[in-house]
Design an enzyme around this catalytic site. Structure first.
Site, PDB file in Angstrom:
ATOM      1  N   PRO A  61       0.811  -1.221   0.000  1.00  0.00           N
ATOM      2  CA  PRO A  61       0.000   0.000   0.000  1.00  0.00           C
ATOM      3  C   PRO A  61       0.843   1.271   0.000  1.00  0.00           C
ATOM      4  O   PRO A  61       1.866   1.344   0.677  1.00  0.00           O
ATOM      5  CB  PRO A  61      -0.807  -0.118   1.296  1.00  0.00           C
ATOM      6  CG  PRO A  61      -0.029  -1.053   2.160  1.00  0.00           C
ATOM      7  CD  PRO A  61       0.626  -2.013   1.211  1.00  0.00           C
ATOM      8  N   HIS A  62       0.399   2.213  -0.794  1.00  0.00           N
ATOM      9  CA  HIS A  62       1.046   3.523  -0.864  1.00  0.00           C
ATOM     10  C   HIS A  62       0.010   4.522  -1.352  1.00  0.00           C
ATOM     11  O   HIS A  62      -1.043   4.132  -1.844  1.00  0.00           O
ATOM     12  CB  HIS A  62       2.276   3.498  -1.784  1.00  0.00           C
ATOM     13  CG  HIS A  62       2.023   2.915  -3.130  1.00  0.00           C
ATOM     14  ND1 HIS A  62       1.873   1.556  -3.340  1.00  0.00           N
ATOM     15  CD2 HIS A  62       1.882   3.486  -4.340  1.00  0.00           C
ATOM     16  CE1 HIS A  62       1.653   1.329  -4.625  1.00  0.00           C
ATOM     17  NE2 HIS A  62       1.647   2.482  -5.251  1.00  0.00           N
TER      18      HIS A  62
END
Length: 143
Positions: A61-62
């Site tokens: 996740p980013h």
């Protein structure tokens, strides 16, 4: 560039929801001084657009490009959920949160992708008994 420090690596015996995993990734990155608490919203926006599930039990996740102002520095969070995370239908064990200042996230992403494309390496990461051991196996991302 030291994007990963021992205190940014955790192992949980249980499972978590995707949302809880995103929050924990953000909390670790906030504690590292890399992002503002608002970064979790950027991660959720990214997941709504495209899943960050990468295969081999990995999610990275980013945030979205529009939320770069929530990023103060480059850092990683690494959490292994031995009970797994249901990542929009995909089984995830490793959640590696990424905050990259400028274009640094691209280099970080490529190193993680290389590591997780090797099933023997993934097996070693899954077998690590302690966060310190897991950190040692991942510390190549700092080079």
């Amino acid at each position: 560039m030291s994007v990963l420090r021992p205190e940014q690596v955790r192992i949980h015996e249980g499972s978590a929801t995707r949302d809880a995993a995103l929050q924990e990734a953000t909390d670790i990155l906030v504690a590292a001084g890399a992002v503002t608490p608002a970064y979790v919203d950027a991660m959720r926006q990214r997941e709504e657009t495209v899943s960050t599930f990468m295969g081999n039990g990995l999610a990275i996740p980013h945030g979205t490009n529009e939320t770069k102002d929530a990023i103060l520095d480059s850092a990683l969070s690494v959490v292994r959920y031995d009970g797994g995370v249901d990542w929009s239908g995909d089984p995830v064990t490793f959640v590696i949160g990424i905050a990259g200042k400028g274009d640094e996230h691209l280099e970080i992403l490529s190193q993680i992708a290389i590591l997780f494309s090797d099933e023997d390496e993934v097996a070693k990461l899954a077998a690590a008994q302690t966060p310190a051991e897991l950190y040692e196996l991942l510390s190549a991302v700092n080079s």
